[in-house]
Design a protein around this motif. Structure first.
Motif, PDB file in Angstrom:
ATOM      1  N   ALA A 154       0.830  -1.205   0.000  1.00 49.10           N
ATOM      2  CA  ALA A 154       0.000   0.000   0.000  1.00 49.10           C
ATOM      3  C   ALA A 154       0.862   1.252   0.000  1.00 49.10           C
ATOM      4  CB  ALA A 154      -0.924  -0.006   1.214  1.00 49.10           C
ATOM      5  N   ARG A 155       1.955   1.207   0.726  1.00 48.41           N
ATOM      6  CA  ARG A 155       2.823   2.381   0.836  1.00 48.41           C
ATOM      7  C   ARG A 155       3.705   2.547  -0.406  1.00 48.41           C
ATOM      8  NH1 ARG A 155       2.448  -0.123   5.771  1.00 48.41           N
ATOM      9  NH2 ARG A 155       4.456  -1.217   5.746  1.00 48.41           N
ATOM     10  N   MET A 156       3.959   1.439  -1.124  1.00 46.03           N
ATOM     11  CA  MET A 156       4.803   1.488  -2.317  1.00 46.03           C
ATOM     12  C   MET A 156       3.996   1.696  -3.598  1.00 46.03           C
ATOM     13  SD  MET A 156       7.412  -1.648  -1.416  1.00 46.03           S
ATOM     14  CE  MET A 156       8.255  -1.491  -3.000  1.00 46.03           C
ATOM     15  N   ALA A 157       2.682   1.590  -3.510  1.00 50.06           N
ATOM     16  CA  ALA A 157       1.834   1.691  -4.701  1.00 50.06           C
ATOM     17  C   ALA A 157       1.939   3.077  -5.334  1.00 50.06           C
ATOM     18  CB  ALA A 157       0.381   1.391  -4.329  1.00 50.06           C
ATOM     19  N   SER A 158       1.568   3.157  -6.601  1.00 43.21           N
ATOM     20  CA  SER A 158       1.533   4.429  -7.311  1.00 43.21           C
ATOM     21  C   SER A 158       0.156   4.604  -7.934  1.00 43.21           C
ATOM     22  CB  SER A 158       2.613   4.454  -8.395  1.00 43.21           C
ATOM     23  OG  SER A 158       2.575   5.680  -9.097  1.00 43.21           O
ATOM     24  N   PRO A 159      -0.664   5.492  -7.394  1.00 41.74           N
ATOM     25  CA  PRO A 159      -0.392   6.353  -6.237  1.00 41.74           C
ATOM     26  C   PRO A 159      -0.444   5.556  -4.931  1.00 41.74           C
ATOM     27  CG  PRO A 159      -2.664   6.594  -6.914  1.00 41.74           C
ATOM     28  CD  PRO A 159      -2.023   5.693  -7.937  1.00 41.74           C
ATOM     29  N   PRO A 160       0.151   6.112  -3.857  1.00 38.84           N
ATOM     30  CA  PRO A 160       0.057   5.430  -2.557  1.00 38.84           C
ATOM     31  C   PRO A 160      -1.403   5.143  -2.216  1.00 38.84           C
ATOM     32  CG  PRO A 160       1.639   7.208  -2.442  1.00 38.84           C
ATOM     33  CD  PRO A 160       0.957   7.347  -3.779  1.00 38.84           C
ATOM     34  N   LEU A 161      -1.631   3.957  -1.686  1.00 40.34           N
ATOM     35  CA  LEU A 161      -2.994   3.435  -1.562  1.00 40.34           C
ATOM     36  C   LEU A 161      -3.685   3.873  -0.273  1.00 40.34           C
ATOM     37  CD1 LEU A 161      -5.074   1.431  -2.832  1.00 40.34           C
ATOM     38  CD2 LEU A 161      -3.978  -0.357  -1.457  1.00 40.34           C
ATOM     39  N   THR A 162      -4.878   4.430  -0.430  1.00 41.29           N
ATOM     40  CA  THR A 162      -5.768   4.598   0.718  1.00 41.29           C
ATOM     41  C   THR A 162      -6.232   3.211   1.132  1.00 41.29           C
ATOM     42  OG1 THR A 162      -6.541   6.790   0.043  1.00 41.29           O
ATOM     43  CG2 THR A 162      -7.980   5.525   1.502  1.00 41.29           C
ATOM     44  N   THR A 163      -6.151   2.902   2.414  1.00 37.91           N
ATOM     45  CA  THR A 163      -6.454   1.541   2.839  1.00 37.91           C
ATOM     46  C   THR A 163      -6.902   1.518   4.291  1.00 37.91           C
ATOM     47  OG1 THR A 163      -5.581  -0.727   2.846  1.00 37.91           O
ATOM     48  CG2 THR A 163      -4.102   1.004   3.605  1.00 37.91           C
ATOM     49  N   VAL A 164      -7.433   0.409   4.699  1.00 38.57           N
ATOM     50  CA  VAL A 164      -7.800   0.192   6.099  1.00 38.57           C
ATOM     51  C   VAL A 164      -6.649  -0.542   6.761  1.00 38.57           C
ATOM     52  CG1 VAL A 164      -9.412  -0.923   7.690  1.00 38.57           C
ATOM     53  CG2 VAL A 164     -10.259   0.148   5.581  1.00 38.57           C
ATOM     54  N   ARG A 165      -6.081   0.080   7.763  1.00 40.93           N
ATOM     55  CA  ARG A 165      -4.941  -0.543   8.446  1.00 40.93           C
ATOM     56  C   ARG A 165      -5.425  -1.642   9.367  1.00 40.93           C
ATOM     57  NH1 ARG A 165      -2.073  -0.202  13.335  1.00 40.93           N
ATOM     58  NH2 ARG A 165       0.094  -0.871  13.056  1.00 40.93           N
ATOM     59  N   GLN A 166      -4.999  -2.869   9.055  1.00 42.01           N
ATOM     60  CA  GLN A 166      -5.190  -3.995   9.955  1.00 42.01           C
ATOM     61  C   GLN A 166      -3.871  -4.140  10.730  1.00 42.01           C
ATOM     62  OE1 GLN A 166      -7.016  -8.510   9.789  1.00 42.01           O
ATOM     63  NE2 GLN A 166      -6.048  -7.736   7.944  1.00 42.01           N
ATOM     64  N   PRO A 167      -3.884  -4.038  12.048  1.00 40.29           N
ATOM     65  CA  PRO A 167      -2.626  -4.006  12.809  1.00 40.29           C
ATOM     66  C   PRO A 167      -1.939  -5.370  12.829  1.00 40.29           C
ATOM     67  CG  PRO A 167      -4.476  -4.075  14.324  1.00 40.29           C
ATOM     68  CD  PRO A 167      -5.068  -3.946  12.931  1.00 40.29           C
ATOM     69  N   LEU A 168      -1.357  -5.748  11.704  1.00 42.91           N
ATOM     70  CA  LEU A 168      -0.837  -7.098  11.532  1.00 42.91           C
ATOM     71  C   LEU A 168       0.298  -7.427  12.495  1.00 42.91           C
ATOM     72  CD1 LEU A 168      -0.910  -7.154   7.626  1.00 42.91           C
ATOM     73  CD2 LEU A 168      -2.501  -8.281   9.184  1.00 42.91           C
ATOM     74  N   ARG A 169       1.225  -6.502  12.679  1.00 41.52           N
ATOM     75  CA  ARG A 169       2.335  -6.768  13.598  1.00 41.52           C
ATOM     76  C   ARG A 169       1.824  -6.941  15.020  1.00 41.52           C
ATOM     77  NH1 ARG A 169       7.804  -3.452  12.000  1.00 41.52           N
ATOM     78  NH2 ARG A 169       7.764  -3.863   9.751  1.00 41.52           N
ATOM     79  N   GLU A 170       0.916  -6.043  15.412  1.00 36.15           N
ATOM     80  CA  GLU A 170       0.358  -6.138  16.760  1.00 36.15           C
ATOM     81  C   GLU A 170      -0.417  -7.439  16.937  1.00 36.15           C
ATOM     82  OE1 GLU A 170       0.234  -3.628  14.721  1.00 36.15           O
ATOM     83  OE2 GLU A 170       0.549  -1.702  15.733  1.00 36.15           O
TER      84      GLU A 170
END
Length: 340
Positions: free
Chosen positions: A280-296
């Motif tokens: 999502a952060r590397m996409a072009s354009p950067p992607l609007t997304t719902v953050r799922q707290p995967l690390r947590e």
């Protein structure tokens, strides 16, 4: 009937096999001076009785407990972030982690215990009643991370607020003036996909916006689903002006299909993903997304697994962590000509 591993002894196996205790002991210890047919018969009985050698029956927690992390699917960006959370928590707590693909070989639970595993974390894995029975007989605690099906009272699991995430993603698009909003999701029977789709429908209903049947399309949580699903949506007589994708990989597929058709994101088509992976952060354009707290989520799963391995009781068999909308550059107000 299999005998409880804590009550099965070498004498039990010897009587069932019609051999001496010494012969069974040789098989357990890997000695070579046992006839092949006798060895095979004894090994089958050892597996059938879920026999564990005394070294694996101890109740004390080892200095460095080892947790098995199993994946049922390919290790994509989603899995990588979850693993980072698991590994970070393990390092903090002095535990070790072994990563593997899910196995359904006979006596797999017993084999994990024999290998020194203290607990099992299954990532988006499905476990049947037979699997749970095998784990219970082996005394191996299980924690499922992001379960594909509704949480079972026999299974401890860690997930995210998928309904709230789907609601937030759709409300964001509605706030930008979009009304023709489609949902491209994962497997229709996956609980996380159903919750995200229900959140989408709830937001649309609350806004008084009808949802055409062709606007909701299940698939897989893959880039290919995004490519094919977006192609089908954009061929509709009244195509959507925005797409809520069930995960970031699907969203990137949607963006790629839009580009091949000469559409600009977000000017001509707004796209929202789900997960907030590195993609999502590397996409072009950067992607609007719902953050799922995967690390947590990975950290909570590891801590829960260690608590269960230590014989502790947990407060709830299912834990959900909050999702959060992250607005970036893949969404924009709908063009006036596309309203309605």
């Amino acid at each position: 009937m299999p005998t409880d591993a804590r009550r099965t002894t070498l004498a039990t196996i010897a009587r069932a096999a019609g051999v001496s205790v010494a012969t069974v002991s040789k098989v357990v210890n890997g000695r070579s001076d046992v006839a092949p047919q006798t060895r095979a018969r004894v090994q089958e009985l050892l597996y059938r009785h879920d026999y564990l050698a005394p070294v694996f029956r101890h109740t004390e927690v080892p200095q460095s407990p080892t947790i098995e992390v199993q994946f049922a699917r390919d290790l994509r960006s989603y899995a990588a972030e979850a693993v980072e959370g698991i590994v970070e928590a393990a390092a903090e707590l002095g535990a070790s982690v072994v990563i593997s693909k899910s196995s359904r070989a006979p006596h797999w639970a017993r084999d994990l215990v024999s290998a020194g595993r203290r607990a099992l974390i299954g990532v988006t894995s499905v476990y049947t009643a037979a699997h749970l029975d095998s784990l219970a007989r082996a005394g191996l605690p299980l924690v499922v991370l992001d379960p594909l099906h509704l949480p079972h009272s026999r299974v401890n699991s860690v997930g995210a607020t998928n309904f709230a995430g789907g609601l937030a993603a759709t409300q964001h698009l509605l706030s930008l003036g979009h009304r023709r909003i489609a949902y491209l999701g994962g497997p229709a029977m996956a609980a996380c996909n159903q919750a995200r789709a229900h959140g989408y429908r709830a937001a649309m209903e609350a806004a008084g916006v009808p949802v055409p049947a062709d606007y909701v399309r299940p698939g897989e949580f893959t880039h290919r689903t995004g490519l094919a699903g977006a192609a089908a949506l954009l061929e509709l007589e009244e195509p959507p002006t925005a797409v809520f994708a069930g995960n970031d990989e699907i969203a990137l597929g949607v963006i790629e299909t839009a580009r091949t058709r000469g559409l600009r994101v977000p000017e001509d088509l707004s796209v929202v993903g789900f997960d907030d992976t590195l993609l999502a952060r590397m996409a072009s354009p950067p992607l609007t997304t719902v953050r799922q707290p995967l690390r947590e989520m990975g950290g909570v799963a590891l801590r829960t697994a260690l608590r269960l391995a230590d014989g502790e009781k947990v407060e709830s068999h299912h834990i959900e962590l909050a999702t959060e909308l992250v607005a970036r550059a893949s969404t924009a107000p709908v063009r006036p000509a596309c309203r309605g």
